[in-house]
Enzyme design. Structure first.
Site, PDB file in Angstrom:
ATOM      1  N   ARG A 240       0.872  -1.176   0.000  1.00 32.37           N
ATOM      2  CA  ARG A 240       0.000   0.000   0.000  1.00 32.37           C
ATOM      3  C   ARG A 240       0.910   1.227   0.000  1.00 32.37           C
ATOM      4  NH1 ARG A 240      -3.468  -2.876  -1.453  1.00 32.37           N
ATOM      5  NH2 ARG A 240      -5.495  -3.299  -0.499  1.00 32.37           N
ATOM      6  N   GLU A 269      -4.264   7.529  -4.833  1.00 37.22           N
ATOM      7  CA  GLU A 269      -4.534   6.858  -6.110  1.00 37.22           C
ATOM      8  C   GLU A 269      -5.846   7.385  -6.643  1.00 37.22           C
ATOM      9  OE1 GLU A 269      -4.229   2.638  -5.413  1.00 37.22           O
ATOM     10  OE2 GLU A 269      -2.161   2.809  -4.727  1.00 37.22           O
ATOM     11  N   HIS A 288      -1.364   0.265  -9.635  1.00 38.15           N
ATOM     12  CA  HIS A 288      -1.978  -0.699  -8.709  1.00 38.15           C
ATOM     13  C   HIS A 288      -2.541  -1.914  -9.461  1.00 38.15           C
ATOM     14  CE1 HIS A 288      -3.846  -0.950  -4.431  1.00 38.15           C
ATOM     15  NE2 HIS A 288      -3.592  -2.156  -4.899  1.00 38.15           N
TER      16      HIS A 288
END
Ligand code: GLV
Ligand code: GLV
Length: 334
Positions: A240, A269, A288
């Protein structure tokens, strides 16, 4: 008896929808790439028994309290830092995730990133496309770093960290790891050595991060930690974003404190199009996508749907994040 109601916050895969529809009245947000607006989730959650959500949905206490009939929150992810699990538990709501299935796929991606940054793959690709390959072969073109024979430092030896370690054997690497919990059982099997975080950071040529995001891991890699790394070392993050202090990482990359980084996750994000990271050549950036294989994303949807349906049927879900909830709202078969 009327069927329970379920809201799904994104278009997923038909396999999952089939599982849900056999047991519930299902409504799916029509977005494919865009998250459901928060207001919409807040209003939908009032009416449903089950919520299937994504890591882009912030399921905080406000959403949880709005879900008066809510019995289960099924996260389409292994990480569940987007959910206020304590609040869910207090309200007797089961929280589930999708561990296991994405382990190998995510480990593959961590390796893809490691190799890409070490051998400057993305940078070389950009150079060819920009028409900069004008002098045939050259002994000094795109010199990178060897991977084989180097030291790999794993921060967080969960399922994914272990799967990354397993792959390092083929590259004849020396593998060291740090975890809050020493895993002697895995050390012999994987041929790896436990070290303190400081030792991992200062001895590794590649540091790859595989911890969940919690209060304790927020910014666990900051200025001090980056300065302990070798100047020739690379940092890889598929966990993360907020585990690493991104502003400090930017400075470290720019000032040559470390050699490079490969990042699949970010503090915000999507990554801000004005992020200074985009100006650097010594960083590989992906949006991601570590678990993004057809096989794994499909399986994740099936697991998320199965978890959700289990709770609605009064059965123990295969992947329960908050087992304490069973005392607050015991399951009973319906
Ligand atoms: C993806 O980041 C996940 O947690 O599944
Ligand atoms: C997540 O799946 C982990 O345990 O690494």
């Amino acid at each position: 008896m009327s069927k329970p109601k379920v809201y799904v916050t994104r278009q997923l895969f038909d396999e999952a929808l089939g599982i849900l529809e056999r047991h519930a009245e299902v409504e799916v947000f029509d977005g494919v790439d865009n998250p459901a607006p928060r207001d919409l989730i807040l209003s939908k959650v009032r009416e449903v028994d089950g919520l299937l959500c994504l890591l882009t949905d912030k399921i905080d206490s406000e959403v949880i309290e709005a879900g008066r009939n809510l019995k289960v929150i099924s996260n389409y992810a292994v990480g569940f830092n987007n959910i206020d699990v304590e609040a869910a538990t207090r309200h007797g709501i089961y929280v589930t995730n999708t561990p296991g299935i994405l382990t190998e796929t995510t480990a593959d991606c961590a390796w893809a990133l490691l190799l890409a940054i070490a051998r400057r793959i993305a940078e070389a690709d950009r150079s060819i496309r920009a028409g900069k390959w004008v002098h045939a072969w050259g002994p000094r073109m795109f010199l990178g770093s060897d991977v084989h024979g180097k030291t790999l430092g794993i921060v967080g030896l969960g399922r994914i960290g272990s799967a990354v370690a397993k792959r390092a054997k083929g590259f004849d690497m020396n593998v060291i790891y740090y975890d809050v919990r020493r895993r002697e059982d895995l050390e012999e099997k994987l041929g790896i050595t436990f070290k303190s975080l400081e030792e991992v950071l200062s001895e590794a040529d590649f540091v790859t991060v595989h911890v969940p995001l919690t209060k304790g891991t927020y910014h666990m890699i900051g200025r001090r930690e980056l300065s302990m790394m070798k100047k020739s070392a690379y940092l890889i993050n598929t966990s993360r974003g907020p585990v690493i202090d991104e502003a400090e990482l930017y400075s470290a990359l720019k000032e040559g404190v470390i050699a490079g980084a490969a990042l699949d996750v970010f503090e915000q994000e999507p990554l801000d199009p004005n992020s200074p990271l985009l100006e650097l050549e010594n960083v590989v950036l992906t949006p991601h996508i570590a678990s993004a294989s057809v096989e794994t994303r499909t399986k994740m949807a099936v697991v998320a749907a199965t978890n959700l349906v289990s709770v609605l049927r009064g059965e123990e879900p295969p992947n329960l994040v908050n087992p304490e909830v069973k005392k607050i709202r015991p399951l009973r078969s319906q």
